[in-house]
Design a protein around this motif. Structure first.
Motif, mmCIF file in Angstrom:
data_model
loop_
_atom_site.group_PDB
_atom_site.id
_atom_site.type_symbol
_atom_site.label_atom_id
_atom_site.label_comp_id
_atom_site.label_asym_id
_atom_site.label_seq_id
_atom_site.Cartn_x
_atom_site.Cartn_y
_atom_site.Cartn_z
ATOM 1 N N MET A 80 -3.345 6.125 81.086
ATOM 2 C CA MET A 80 -3.369 7.538 81.453
ATOM 3 C C MET A 80 -2.496 8.367 80.501
ATOM 4 S SD MET A 80 -3.371 8.589 85.392
ATOM 5 C CE MET A 80 -1.683 8.800 85.830
ATOM 6 N N SER A 84 -4.011 7.207 75.609
ATOM 7 C CA SER A 84 -4.694 8.492 75.409
ATOM 8 C C SER A 84 -3.932 9.338 74.381
ATOM 9 C CB SER A 84 -4.810 9.243 76.739
ATOM 10 O OG SER A 84 -3.522 9.441 77.288
ATOM 11 N N PHE A 265 -9.650 9.865 83.741
ATOM 12 C CA PHE A 265 -10.470 10.426 82.657
ATOM 13 C C PHE A 265 -9.987 11.819 82.262
ATOM 14 C CE2 PHE A 265 -14.363 12.843 81.436
ATOM 15 C CZ PHE A 265 -14.539 12.248 80.210
ATOM 16 N N LEU A 268 -7.007 12.769 79.942
ATOM 17 C CA LEU A 268 -7.193 12.754 78.486
ATOM 18 C C LEU A 268 -6.933 14.114 77.845
ATOM 19 C CD1 LEU A 268 -10.430 10.708 77.702
ATOM 20 C CD2 LEU A 268 -8.198 10.379 76.647
ATOM 21 N N LEU B 23 -12.679 6.935 72.739
ATOM 22 C CA LEU B 23 -12.569 7.676 74.003
ATOM 23 C C LEU B 23 -13.449 7.033 75.084
ATOM 24 C CD1 LEU B 23 -12.523 11.351 72.648
ATOM 25 C CD2 LEU B 23 -10.605 10.029 73.537
ATOM 26 N N HIS B 26 -11.802 3.907 76.158
ATOM 27 C CA HIS B 26 -10.590 4.223 76.920
ATOM 28 C C HIS B 26 -10.878 4.242 78.428
ATOM 29 C CE1 HIS B 26 -7.579 6.990 78.671
ATOM 30 N NE2 HIS B 26 -6.768 6.391 77.838
ATOM 31 N N GLN B 27 -12.083 4.658 78.795
ATOM 32 C CA GLN B 27 -12.445 4.710 80.227
ATOM 33 C C GLN B 27 -12.973 3.325 80.629
ATOM 34 O OE1 GLN B 27 -11.773 7.346 82.132
ATOM 35 N NE2 GLN B 27 -12.574 6.425 83.986
ATOM 36 N N HIS B 49 -5.710 -1.605 76.779
ATOM 37 C CA HIS B 49 -5.237 -0.297 76.315
ATOM 38 C C HIS B 49 -4.250 -0.410 75.145
ATOM 39 C CE1 HIS B 49 -7.264 2.693 78.727
ATOM 40 N NE2 HIS B 49 -7.380 1.716 79.618
ATOM 41 N N ILE B 52 -6.494 -0.464 72.422
ATOM 42 C CA ILE B 52 -6.963 0.899 72.106
ATOM 43 C C ILE B 52 -5.955 1.577 71.177
ATOM 44 C CG2 ILE B 52 -7.380 3.220 73.081
ATOM 45 C CD1 ILE B 52 -9.590 1.598 74.093
#
Lengths: 532, 89
Positions: A80, A84, A265, A268, B23, B26-27, B49, B52
């Protein structure tokens, strides 16, 4: 030396003394010009730029908040907030930072407002942006100032119980904080130290100090991780410790069972805030060449990983069965890391960790203080008094005086309501993210008009105020989300989505129906090969 | 359009595609409830992650090679211009 809190205090004071020396020493290299004070004469190379930008974007939240949030929410916090940011921050450095550097270098801009005024041929946009940028930076500053006081108090607890008693509202002694340096004093000392090295060293001192502080908090974060793993795991090797600790953690903390997918989501959008941070804009201007950015763009995501992964693991371990039941864990998640350091490691490491956390805090505070002083001097005083009426040395003097003023104001505000300020963090970042479309369009869209940008900024701020008011009414500043019903289900959306869409749509619609800047201005920003 | 600007334009599209891919990855809904501990200590969601973050770093490294937005000649000229101004002032 075995007196509780004393080793920690000595280490903190020694660290602050090193910072003061660095600031005063960098001041000896000061050339006396405004450009040197505000942007170090564009002399900063790749390594210093990487360390100063990373240090500036990582606040106290990087060490204390990451472990605290992981304790509360589990491993999902890394995706989160950290991975990101690794994608989006570097995207902003690449898409916004390099382009801004080119334009600002060519036109001798130091602040965002100077750029927006020229690009949109509007003086009013400066007047509008000025209070908004300052208003959004101040809560960010408050987070640092308040955190520094709390950290110093927590890690020096036991030092002088008679001089600095800490009582709970019911009158009983709060043993976790009793005798520690009180927050008002800790915050005051930190503010004065930052003020001194920013005052004398300007941007050069700030960059050097940031580099030292970033190294300190990265190294100490890893050392703390190793020591806590050894003490909690009680096995012979690090690997064995990591295994037993991971097995002790409840399932909901090593998965994201309790986390909303849509909220994850929409988070982001929050890191887009770096595209509009005024202090980062000023750091971009320090780069010697555009190529100086390359190291920052590449290493920023890796540095985030190096700092965050150990902190998130420590946070989830604290929810496991291997943490001793006594003394009981604190209820405030932000005190989990200091608590573990205090109970699981020695006093010396506690002192070093306090220095590491303070390093993370101060490396953001210094840039923000300098940037607000610069905005006041360049965008208000010099702009309205006329450049020809203010000498270079006067501008340096005014920047320094404004910095003293803003440090004083921030310090006195920090003595007020503590709880609400932490929740302000996400709101302040959301506000900057909502302004992202404006800077992006100013750089890449010829069709952006002054009216479009002004309406977009107003839409961002109005939507921010409405949502903030709603969150206040629900007494949920920290946890506020919008709930969107769709297909029989309810989706949690971060408020930043609404703010950013309001700003984006308003900016586009108004720009399409209002007159563009003159052809000469558009040619200057889009057709000149040295700028476009 | 010369060869280097054509390469730059295609480089930008490659980087844009890679960022979009990051992106999407990422989800990671597929690891949302997976409690596997990789190497016995690293939750798979956290490892993904961290990957990522490494992927982002590699993507940006590639961007500095194939999609860097400033031409070196223009940059040299800009830096020289600013240095001249500084000397003059």
């Amino acid at each position: 030396m075995n007196h509780p809190g004393l080793p920690q205090l000595i280490i903190i004071l020694a660290y602050l003394a090193v910072l003061l020396f660095l600031g005063v020493f960098s001041g000896r290299l000061f050339k006396g010009t405004k450009e040197d004070y505000q942007v170090a004469s564009h002399s900063i190379g790749p390594f210093l730029l990487l360390m100063s930008m990373f240090g500036t974007t990582m606040t106290a939240f990087a060490l204390v908040g990451s472990s605290g949030e992981a304790f509360k929410e589990g491993i999902g916090v890394y995706g989160m907030l950290a991975s990101s940011s690794g994608i989006i921050h570097s995207l902003c450095f690449f898409v916004i930072g390099v382009k801004v550097w080119k334009i600002a270098h060519h036109n001798h801009y130091t602040t965002q407002i100077e750029f927006f005024r020229d690009r949109l041929e509007s003086d009013f946009i400066g007047l509008l942006l000025f209070p908004i940028l300052v208003g959004l930076v101040i809560p960010y500053l408050l987070i640092g100032v308040i955190s520094s006081g709390s950290v110093v108090q927590s890690l020096t607890a036991g030092l002088a119980p008679d001089a600095f008693p800490s009582l709970r509202p019911d009158g009983s002694v709060n043993m976790a904080l009793n005798g520690g340096i009180p927050p008002w004093l800790g915050s005051l000392v930190i503010c004065v130290v930052v003020l001194i090295y920013v005052f004398f060293g300007g941007m050069r001192g700030t960059t050097w100090a940031n580099t030292l502080q970033t190294i300190v908090f990265m190294v100490l974060g890893i050392v703390t991780f190793y020591v806590i793993a050894s003490r909690l795991g009680k096995q012979e090797s690090l690997f064995a410790n990591l295994r037993v600790l991971a097995e002790s953690v409840p399932e909901e903390k090593i998965t994201r069972i309790e986390m909303s997918k849509m909220k994850f989501f929409t988070y982001l959008l929050i890191p887009l805030s770096v595209g509009m941070f005024p202090h980062l804009f000023q750091h971009w201007m320090t780069a010697r060449r555009a190529a100086t950015f390359k190291l920052s763009v590449i290493c920023h995501p890796l540095f985030i990983m190096i700092v965050w992964v150990p902190c998130v693991l420590v946070g989830i371990w604290a929810t496991g069965t291997l943490v001793p039941p006594k003394p009981p864990l604190p209820t405030n998640p932000n005190t989990i890391l200091p608590f573990l350091v205090k109970t699981q490691t020695g006093m010396v490491l506690g002192g070093f960790l306090a220095a590491g956390i303070l390093a993370a805090i101060m490396s953001s505070l210094d840039s923000q203080f300098l940037c607000i002083g610069t905005i006041f001097t360049n965008d208000v005083l010099t702009h309205y008094k006329g450049k020809e009426n203010v000498t270079d040395s006067q501008q340096v003097l005014y920047t320094r005086l404004f910095i003293i003023g803003i440090v004083a104001v921030t310090y006195f505000l920090s003595l007020g309501n503590v709880r609400s300020v932490f929740a302000m963090g996400v709101w302040c970042f959301s506000g900057f993210s909502a302004l992202f479309p404006i800077v992006f369009a100013a750089l890449y869209w010829r069709g952006l008009t002054a009216a479009g940008a002004i309406s977009g900024i107003c839409a961002a701020i109005v939507s921010w105020c409405i949502l903030f008011f709603q969150a206040m009414q629900q007494d949920a500043l920290r946890t506020f989300v919008l709930k969107l019903p769709f297909g029989g289900e309810e989706y949690e959306v971060m408020p930043v989505v609404v703010m950013l869409l309001s700003s984006l749509i308003t900016m586009i619609v108004v720009s399409l129906v209002t007159p563009k800047p003159s052809d000469a201005t558009l040619a200057r920003f889009f057709d000149d090969p040295e700028v476009a | 359009m010369n060869r280097s600007s054509r390469q730059g334009a295609s480089g930008v599209w490659i980087i844009a595609a890679l960022v979009l891919l990051l992106l999407i990855l990422h989800q990671d809904n597929w690891f949302w409830t997976d409690d596997t501990l990789v190497f016995g200590f690293l939750p798979i969601g956290l490892l993904w992650h961290a990957g990522i973050s490494i992927g982002a770093s590699l993507t940006w490294a590639l961007a500095t090679v194939i999609a860097w937005p400033i031409d070196e000649d223009v940059e040299r000229k800009l830096v020289a211009e600013v240095e001249e101004d500084e000397v003059a002032s």
